[in-house]
Design a protein around this motif. Structure first.
Motif, PDB file in Angstrom:
ATOM      1  N   HIS A   1     -19.134 -10.935  51.949  1.00  0.00           N
ATOM      2  CA  HIS A   1     -18.767  -9.489  52.674  1.00  0.00           C
ATOM      3  C   HIS A   1     -19.655  -9.537  53.960  1.00  0.00           C
ATOM      4  N   GLY A   2     -19.695 -10.188  54.794  1.00  0.00           N
ATOM      5  CA  GLY A   2     -20.274 -10.212  56.054  1.00  0.00           C
ATOM      6  C   GLY A   2     -19.183  -9.416  56.993  1.00  0.00           C
ATOM      7  N   GLU A   3     -19.918  -8.868  58.270  1.00  0.00           N
ATOM      8  CA  GLU A   3     -18.725  -8.307  59.118  1.00  0.00           C
ATOM      9  C   GLU A   3     -17.896  -8.976  59.901  1.00  0.00           C
TER      10      GLU A   3
ATOM     11  N   ASN B   1     -23.382 -18.467  57.269  1.00  0.00           N
ATOM     12  CA  ASN B   1     -23.078 -19.591  56.397  1.00  0.00           C
ATOM     13  C   ASN B   1     -22.146 -19.135  55.246  1.00  0.00           C
ATOM     14  N   SER B   2     -21.080 -20.203  55.084  1.00  0.00           N
ATOM     15  CA  SER B   2     -19.790 -20.020  54.267  1.00  0.00           C
ATOM     16  C   SER B   2     -20.396 -20.290  52.916  1.00  0.00           C
ATOM     17  N   PRO B   3     -19.344 -19.673  51.982  1.00  0.00           N
ATOM     18  CA  PRO B   3     -19.917 -19.588  50.497  1.00  0.00           C
ATOM     19  C   PRO B   3     -19.559 -21.133  50.297  1.00  0.00           C
TER      20      PRO B   3
ATOM     21  N   GLY C   1     -28.304 -10.266  51.272  1.00  0.00           N
ATOM     22  CA  GLY C   1     -27.594  -9.086  51.178  1.00  0.00           C
ATOM     23  C   GLY C   1     -25.980  -8.882  51.140  1.00  0.00           C
ATOM     24  N   TYR C   2     -25.228  -8.183  51.812  1.00  0.00           N
ATOM     25  CA  TYR C   2     -23.787  -8.333  51.779  1.00  0.00           C
ATOM     26  C   TYR C   2     -23.254  -9.555  52.388  1.00  0.00           C
ATOM     27  N   ASN C   3     -24.212 -10.239  52.895  1.00  0.00           N
ATOM     28  CA  ASN C   3     -23.485 -11.541  53.594  1.00  0.00           C
ATOM     29  C   ASN C   3     -23.571 -12.467  52.386  1.00  0.00           C
ATOM     30  N   ALA C   4     -24.244 -12.400  51.442  1.00  0.00           N
ATOM     31  CA  ALA C   4     -24.172 -13.085  50.205  1.00  0.00           C
ATOM     32  C   ALA C   4     -23.396 -12.622  49.101  1.00  0.00           C
ATOM     33  N   LEU C   5     -22.706 -11.458  49.254  1.00  0.00           N
ATOM     34  CA  LEU C   5     -22.128 -10.904  48.258  1.00  0.00           C
ATOM     35  C   LEU C   5     -20.763 -11.457  48.058  1.00  0.00           C
TER      36      LEU C   5
END
Length: 938
Positions: free
Chosen positions: A648-650, A556-558, A596-600
């Motif tokens: 901050h996703g991979e 999911n994109s911001p 998580g980091y994917n939402a940071l």
């Protein structure tokens, strides 16, 4: 002959052990000294055997005693007494006496233990070892002192032993009996209850009787002689009433047991002590122990045997060397510690072999007996399994155990078990012995599949393709071959949907396969169970709980939040040219559906390059856009900014938003810009608007209330020319209103004068209001009761209040304010709303808020005499003013002087009293005035 019979019985017992028959415990009870052929119990009933079969099965009784005490009647199956039983002979020191037998039956072979409890009979009377006993008691012995008495012995035990002692009637001594309850025998001490007098009686003869607890009770007597000694007044005292010591049974001669201590406060020989043992009954402590007469040190003298006697109860006596020696007694309890010198013995009397694998818990496999010749803790044994095996030793009775099944048995894994039995005693150091038993196992399907974990956690990435294997679940079965073949199945559902529609499991391998692609944002966890079933008959199964966790992926994109993400909106902001560094421009908000980091999220800003470098900056974490420096002339007037929001996703995903920032130079441009393009960051929210309106409304209501209160107060002071009353130092009062002034005086010839002022809206009940009309008449409207009269005030006071007078010129006066004045000549009584102290002893004065002068109306109220004992100087007694107000019954005079423009135009008097008096005074005043006018002309 007797030896052959004993050997035959032992052979039978050994044969029973070899036949591995099960033994059972049978208990009977019988009293001692019963007649021969007394029936003890029915063996056939206890053995669950028909009485006719006892002889055919060759019933035999085996015992370890030299004499045959019991026999069996094969016709009736009864066990009866064959010889006289004397409990005291069989068990001379034991409190519980039992006779043990073995009953052996053949065809089939079985062994049964028989325990016969011999109950005590009160067939022995208490007996004193000494028929007479002498005591030496000083005449100075205090009341309450105790003296040891001979101990009575009774061969019987428990309730039939000695329970109490009795003393012949006398006036000096009583008995203090200890014990005698439960299983213990009683003991007694002689207690002095009255001081002795040797001159009256030198010796006292007493009879001590010991009584047992039998029914009927038996007794024994001993003669006591108490010799009364003279003089020594201090008795020795031991440091302890009871000493305890321990000594091992193998302690060598001379070993220290305990050190006793006693003191005597006397001097010389009366304070020098000698220690000695006290012999009681058959026991003389000096045979086993030695006590030093001077130091009271107790040592071992003879051989100690724990098995013969485990403890010694010793009485020690300390005596001084006075002419009449005084003694003290202490008790020493010596416990003999057993030495462990015998190892336990293990005997297996029965064994069931083989044992099925599905044998239930508690199934008996063998009978085990453990014995130890030691006593005490050294003779206490514990038997346990020395090797790991699914068996357990169960204690049946004392040292008798049963080897029972205590866990699942598996023939396929272990065809037999070598079970080691280990017996330990509690000695120090402990001794032990071991015995090995071989047990064979017969196989059945008794093991269900088992999972290594109670809960299994599985992790699957979201968006994984359908059909991917996520985990392999494995269950183990301790059985073998077909009983160990395991199949797997799914159980349960998720939110009402069968779990089998989402995942599948391979029944053979246990591989879990997903049937669909999972979305973390829609589903995070699945809970279900997996069942494993073996191939046995009947089949057994086991379950395990499985938690399937969906792992989030950066898919999911911001997303930019409004207002900058509104569809079709132009994102524009303005900045004044004079803005300093750090000036707030805008704030970008964004969210990400991942976790998580994917939402940071982090924010980055890009802008066209200028000659002086970047003008704006953005907070990487906050998204706030601020100026980096001050504006310069070289900077552009419009700055297109591009804000990029990245997670901050991979594989990082991002979103962008464009903002045009316009630099405004003049204030008018800034206002116009703010009017057309409102600042999103600094605008009020709806909640702020509501709070502001509420605060303004509350403040407005408070201000209006305050204004209304002030207006009301001012209206009360100024409405209708509010009057003001002032008191002057000469004893007069002033009442001012409009442009008129009145002087009111109280005449000296009045007996009582009242002035009543009260509110017009609420006049006092029964108050009297006087209206004075232009025709020199007045009317009474209301009467004031005497109970409502106010209190007398202090002469030192000030007062200021509003007084409304209406209709004076229209021939009526009204008193309205809440005030009362009452008093005799020269006395003022007032109850005014406001007062403060500031006057002399003859009167007070308060300046009114409204000035009383040439162009004002005022009333001067003069109370009391103007001077010492006389009326005011400017009035004469009997003068009546043209206008006045009175309270009937108060013949006080009030003069009202009416001033117009500062000149004294009129001076009238009114007398409070009858109407005719008032007219006479008025006429007299007029005549006086005319006369004065003539004098002025002259």
């Amino acid at each position: 002959m007797g030896g052959g019979r004993k050997t035959s019985r032992l052979c039978r017992l050994f044969l029973a052990v070899l036949l591995r028959c099960c033994a059972a415990q049978i208990s009977f009870s019988i009293s001692e000294e019963v007649d021969k052929e007394t029936v003890v119990g029915n063996l056939a009933k206890e053995l669950n055997v028909n009485a006719r079969d006892l002889q055919t099965r060759d019933l035999s009784l085996v015992s370890a005693y030299s004499q045959e005490y019991f026999k069996a009647n094969f016709r009736t199956g009864e066990l009866y007494v064959a010889a006289r039983i004397d409990r005291e002979e069989l068990c001379p020191k034991a409190t519980k006496c039992t006779l043990n037998l073995e009953a052996i039956l053949r065809s089939p072979m079985s062994l049964h233990r028989i325990e016969v409890l011999v109950d005590d009979v009160n067939d022995n009377a208490p007996r004193f070892v000494e028929e007479s006993h002498s005591l030496n008691v000083s005449e100075s012995s205090p009341a309450g002192e105790h003296f040891l008495l001979p101990l009575a012995l009774d061969a019987d035990v428990a309730a039939n032993s000695v329970k109490t002692y009795k003393l012949s009637a006398n006036e000096y001594f009583a008995l203090d009996v200890q014990g005698g309850d439960g299983e213990q025998s009683a003991s007694a001490e002689l207690m002095l209850i009255k001081a002795l007098d040797r001159e009256k009686q030198a010796a006292i003869k007493l009879t001590l009787t010991a009584v047992d607890g039998g029914k009927p009770s038996k007794s024994g007597t001993s003669l006591l002689t108490v010799n009364v000694l003279d003089v020594n007044d201090n008795s020795p005292t031991f440091s302890q009433a009871l000493y305890k010591a321990r000594v091992q049974e193998n302690a060598p001669f001379g070993s220290l047991v305990v050190q006793l201590s006693a003191t005597d406060f006397d001097e010389g020989d009366n304070g020098r002590l000698t220690f000695a043992f006290v012999k009681r009954a058959h026991f003389d402590p000096a045979d086993v122990f030695l006590i030093d007469a001077d130091t009271a040190e107790v040592t071992v003298k003879g051989r100690l045997d724990y098995e013969a006697q485990a403890a010694y109860d010793i009485h020690v006596q300390a005596a001084d060397h006075g002419l009449s020696p005084r003694r003290a007694n202490a008790k020493l309890l010596v416990e003999v510690l057993d030495v462990n010198d015998n190892a336990p013995e293990i005997v297996v009397t029965s064994l069931m072999n083989p044992v099925k694998e599905d044998a239930e818990r508690g199934s008996v496999v063998a009978l085990v007996t453990v014995t130890d010749k030691d006593g005490g803790k050294n003779g206490n044994t514990q038997c346990k399994l020395g090797s790991a095996a699914p068996f357990h030793l169960k204690s049946n009775y004392r040292n008798y155990y049963s080897l029972v099944v205590d866990g699942p048995l598996d023939r396929e894994e272990y065809a037999f078990y070598n079970v080691t039995l280990v017996a330990n005693d509690e000695g120090k150091p402990p001794l032990s012995s071991a015995s090995l038993i071989a047990i064979h196992i017969a196989d059945v399907n008794d093991n269900a599949p088992r999972f290594s974990e109670s809960v299994i956690n599985i992790y699957v990435k979201e968006n994984s393709p359908a059909g991917a294997t996520s985990h392999r679940i494995t269950a183990k079965d301790s059985d073998m071959n077909e009983n160990a073949r395991v199949t797997y199945a799914l159980l349960g559902d998720a939110n009402g949907i069968p779990i089998s529609s989402m995942i599948n499991i391979n029944p053979e391998s246990g591989d879990i396969v997903s049937l669909q692609s999972f979305d973390y944002e829609t589903l995070q966890t699945l809970e279900f169970k997996v069942q494993a079933t073996d191939g046995g008959v009947p089949p057994l199964s086991g379950n395990v709980s499985v938690n399937l966790f969906i792992l989030d992926q950066n898919d999911n994109s911001p997303r930019i939040l409004p207002p900058y993400s509104e569809h079709g909106s132009a994102n524009g902001e303005s900045v004044p040219y004079s803005a300093e560094a750090g000036y707030f421009v805008a704030k970008i908000r964004a969210v990400d559906a991942d976790s998580g980091y994917n939402a940071l999220l982090s924010y980055q800003l890009s802008e066209p390059k200028g000659g002086n470098g970047p003008l704006f900056r953005i907070g990487s974490g906050s998204g706030e856009i601020r100026t980096r420096r001050r504006m310069s002339e070289d900077d552009l007037k419009s700055h297109p900014l591009v804000v990029s929001v990245c997670d901050h996703g991979e594989a990082s995903l991002s979103a962008t938003v464009s903002i045009d920032v316009l630099v405004l130079e003049s204030t008018a441009d800034i206002r116009t810009q703010f009017r057309h393009v409102p600042r999103k960051e600094e605008s009020f929210s709806r909640l702020h608007l509501y709070l502001l309106i509420a605060i303004a409304a509350v403040s407005l209501v408070f201000l209006l209330s305050l204004l209304a209160f002030v207006a009301f107060k001012c209206r009360r002071r100024t409405d209708g020319g509010a009057p003001v009353i002032a008191a002057h130092p000469d004893g007069s009062w002033s009442y001012s209103k409009a442009t008129q002034q009145y002087d009111v005086c109280l005449g000296s010839d009045t007996l009582k004068s009242d002035l009543v002022l009260f509110p017009a809206a609420f006049p006092p009940a029964e108050a009297e209001l006087i209206s004075i009309h232009g025709g020199d008449t007045f009317t009474r409207t209301q009467t004031l009761p005497n109970s409502e009269k106010p209190k007398v005030p202090n002469s030192d006071w000030r007062y200021s209040a509003s007084l409304r007078a209406g209709g004076v010129m229209q021939s009526s006066v009204h008193m309205e304010e809440s005030s009362v004045m009452q008093g005799a000549q020269g006395v003022l009584v007032q109850n005014w709303p406001t007062a403060s102290s500031a006057a002399d002893a003859e009167g007070g004065e308060v300046s009114p808020p409204m000035g009383a002068g040439v162009d004002s109306n005022s009333w001067h109220f003069r109370y009391g005499p103007g001077g010492p004992g006389g009326p005011p100087q400017h009035l004469k007694a009997g003068d009546v003013p043209p206008e006045a107000f009175i309270i009937p019954g108060s013949p006080a005079i009030i003069s009202i002087r009416q001033n117009q423009g500062g000149e004294d135009d009129k001076s009238d008097f009114i007398t409070f009293g009858k109407k005719e008096e008032a007219k006479k005074k008025k006429k007299k005043k007029k005549d006086k005035k005319d006369k004065k006018g003539k004098d002025d002309d002259e």
